[in-house]
Design a protein around this motif. Structure first.
Motif, short mmCIF file in Angstrom:
data_model
loop_
_atom_site.label_atom_id
_atom_site.label_comp_id
_atom_site.label_asym_id
_atom_site.label_seq_id
_atom_site.Cartn_x
_atom_site.Cartn_y
_atom_site.Cartn_z
N UNK A 309 0.80 -1.23 0.00
CA UNK A 309 0.00 0.00 0.00
C UNK A 309 0.83 1.28 0.00
N UNK A 310 2.14 1.12 -0.21
CA UNK A 310 3.07 2.26 -0.26
C UNK A 310 2.96 3.13 0.99
N UNK A 311 3.12 2.53 2.13
CA UNK A 311 3.18 3.27 3.39
C UNK A 311 4.64 3.47 3.74
N UNK A 312 5.26 4.42 3.04
CA UNK A 312 6.71 4.56 3.13
C UNK A 312 7.15 5.10 4.49
N UNK A 313 8.34 4.70 4.89
CA UNK A 313 8.97 5.27 6.07
C UNK A 313 9.38 6.72 5.78
N UNK A 314 9.45 7.52 6.82
CA UNK A 314 10.04 8.85 6.72
C UNK A 314 11.54 8.75 6.94
N UNK A 315 12.24 9.83 6.61
CA UNK A 315 13.69 9.80 6.80
C UNK A 315 14.24 11.16 7.18
N UNK A 316 15.39 11.16 7.80
CA UNK A 316 16.14 12.37 8.09
C UNK A 316 17.60 12.14 7.70
N UNK A 317 18.27 13.22 7.39
CA UNK A 317 19.69 13.17 7.07
C UNK A 317 20.50 13.21 8.36
N UNK A 318 21.67 12.59 8.33
CA UNK A 318 22.58 12.71 9.47
C UNK A 318 24.01 12.59 8.97
N UNK A 319 24.92 13.09 9.77
CA UNK A 319 26.34 12.98 9.45
C UNK A 319 26.89 11.69 10.04
N UNK A 320 27.83 11.08 9.34
CA UNK A 320 28.36 9.79 9.77
C UNK A 320 28.95 9.84 11.18
N UNK A 321 29.61 10.94 11.52
CA UNK A 321 30.25 11.01 12.84
C UNK A 321 29.23 11.11 13.98
N UNK A 322 27.96 11.39 13.65
CA UNK A 322 26.92 11.49 14.68
C UNK A 322 26.01 10.27 14.71
N UNK A 323 26.44 9.19 14.08
CA UNK A 323 25.58 8.02 13.96
C UNK A 323 25.21 7.43 15.32
N UNK A 324 26.09 7.50 16.29
CA UNK A 324 25.81 6.93 17.61
C UNK A 324 24.60 7.59 18.28
N UNK A 325 24.34 8.84 17.97
CA UNK A 325 23.23 9.55 18.59
C UNK A 325 21.87 9.03 18.13
N UNK A 326 21.85 8.27 17.05
CA UNK A 326 20.58 7.74 16.54
C UNK A 326 19.95 6.74 17.50
N UNK A 342 13.23 -3.79 12.85
CA UNK A 342 12.47 -3.86 11.60
C UNK A 342 11.85 -2.52 11.20
N UNK A 343 11.81 -1.56 12.10
CA UNK A 343 11.13 -0.30 11.82
C UNK A 343 12.07 0.90 11.80
N UNK A 344 13.35 0.66 11.92
CA UNK A 344 14.34 1.72 11.71
C UNK A 344 15.46 1.15 10.84
N UNK A 345 16.13 2.04 10.15
CA UNK A 345 17.23 1.59 9.29
C UNK A 345 18.11 2.77 8.91
N UNK A 346 19.36 2.47 8.74
CA UNK A 346 20.31 3.43 8.17
C UNK A 346 20.52 3.05 6.71
N UNK A 347 20.38 4.01 5.85
CA UNK A 347 20.55 3.75 4.42
C UNK A 347 21.54 4.75 3.85
N UNK A 348 22.56 4.22 3.18
CA UNK A 348 23.59 5.08 2.60
C UNK A 348 23.59 4.91 1.09
N UNK A 349 23.63 6.00 0.38
CA UNK A 349 23.76 5.96 -1.08
C UNK A 349 24.81 6.97 -1.51
#
Length: 436
Positions: A309-326, A342-349
């Motif tokens: 049903x295309x219920x897409x997740x939302x996303x925010x940008x973050x800097x790699x050095x601040x990844x621990x704060x997630x 299953x409901x959070x993910x880090x995606x890098x492109x």
């Protein structure tokens, strides 16, 4: 044979005048590509992007046909016309091993479409292999060697795989057309006219410099605006999490999956044959996802309905050095009942628009050479300030994905007195508005 033509929105007509090519097009392995989308999850973002790997491979073949015809007529002293059929065949078959939902499926089940392409070409049981044997006993091996870049003629290899090849030229124009955008457009006619063989591969005449420059910029824009779109990546994340959940609970629910999704069993059991691989396509997986919407497993059912049903997740940008704060955001997601696994993910492109030849690297790129008036060669970025600005730099971003529900109108999801919304908008280690 009487010439066959395929009407094409990008190249107008695709001409097939060799019986081997026509037989390959009609093979079951190649016809399967009709059921594999070229753009994977991009059609959830750009609704026109429903075109298939089949049409792209035909397009790549057509460009290879035009190039080899031009080389044979204009450069008979440099180009061996006996390579024409091999080049056209490799262009046609270069993506025949792509799996269902392409790269998303590859990442989870550790398959590789280039290796699968070679397996199809070399498997004695495949129709593709049997057709190729009509040319010569070693012809399948030659085609496979072009795919894995080991064929001894660099001219052929670079036409199929380089920083400007028939594959890339077709998919940029085709993907741009079907997504309704203009980012991938460039002067194909000019590039084909100035392309020429050299002893070490392929080069371009000096008077075509700006057309090649335009191609590099177009490719860069397509990656930034189309292929890396946040919503497309959100659907990739959902697909990955859905299949990951299915694989996780498979051992406890074998009967359920044997009934609802039997063709996936070999992948869950990690005993995949070529026949198993070719049995899957986008339609098969989509049907399985629809059945999983009724699964007794709450997470599997919910993720399946989000995909369908295309219920897409939302996303925010973050800097790699601040990844621990997630971890704070994951805690908020867990607090309201979502399993963060299953409901959070880090995606890098990230993409490298263009690079010079770096032999020390394991997967080096073949640089684009420009032929000067005196016959000498100059590397593209040394002549183009625009390309030089893009050379050697990776562009892209890091995104953190989470359920859209975390941004409800009545944002009550708090952690240590702060709401999820306030974390993603106000804290310095995370920036950028959430996007679809």
């Amino acid at each position: 044979m009487i010439e066959k033509v395929f009407r094409d929105p990008v190249h107008n007509y695709i001409h097939v005048n060799h019986p081997l090519i026509y037989q390959l097009i009609n093979s079951r392995e190649f016809q399967r590509l009709r059921r594999i989308k070229q753009l994977g999850t991009s059609s959830f973002t750009f609704h026109g992007g429903e075109h298939s790997r089949f049409s792209h491979c035909l397009g790549a073949y057509e460009l290879a046909r035009q190039v080899t015809q031009n080389f044979s007529e204009s450069y008979p002293d440099i180009w061996d016309s006996r390579e024409n059929l091999l080049t056209m065949t490799a262009a046609l078959l270069h993506d025949v091993g792509h799996g269902a939902y392409s790269h998303t499926f590859e990442g989870l089940f550790h398959t590789d479409h280039e290796l699968m392409t070679q397996r199809i070409i070399l498997d004695p049981e495949s129709q593709v292999h049997q057709i190729l044997l009509q040319v010569a006993p070693d012809f399948p091996e030659k085609v496979a060697s072009v795919i894995d870049h080991s064929y001894p003629n660099p001219q052929v290899v670079q036409l199929i795989s380089s920083q400007i090849d028939v594959d890339r030229m077709d998919y940029l124009l085709r993907d741009s057309y079907f997504t309704g955008t203009h980012y991938g457009e460039f002067d194909l006619t000019r590039i084909l006219r100035v392309m020429r063989p050299i002893p070490t591969g392929i080069a371009f005449q000096r008077n075509g410099l700006h057309a090649v420059e335009d191609y590099i910029v177009s490719r860069f824009q397509m990656y930034m605006q189309i292929y890396f779109h946040p919503a497309t990546r959100a659907m990739e994340v959902l697909l990955h999490k859905l299949l990951e959940r299915a694989r996780k609970i498979f051992s406890e629910h074998r009967d359920y999956f044997a009934h609802s999704s039997p063709l996936l069993l070999p992948f869950f059991q990690e005993e995949v044959s070529l026949k198993d691989y070719l049995a899957l396509d986008d339609g098969v997986l989509t049907t399985y996802f629809q059945s999983w919407m009724l699964s007794p497993d709450r997470i599997l059912a919910d993720l399946a309905q989000r995909v369908i049903n295309r219920r897409v997740f939302k996303s925010i940008l973050f800097e790699k050095e601040d990844e621990d704060h997630l971890e704070i955001l994951r805690s908020l997601v867990q607090e309201v009942g979502f399993d963060p696994a299953y409901y959070t993910a880090i995606h890098r492109n990230f993409d490298l628009p263009y690079d010079i030849y770096r032999p020390a690297e394991e997967r080096f790129k073949t640089q684009i050479e420009i032929v000067q008036k005196d016959g000498s060669l100059r590397e593209l970025s040394s002549l183009s300030p625009l390309v030089k600005a893009l050379t050697g730099t990776r562009y892209g971003d890091h995104r953190f994905y989470f359920p859209k529900e975390m941004l409800g109108e009545n944002d009550l999801f708090s952690f240590q007195g702060k709401t999820f919304q306030s974390y993603i908008q106000n804290d310095s280690f995370i920036y950028g508005e959430p996007k679809l």
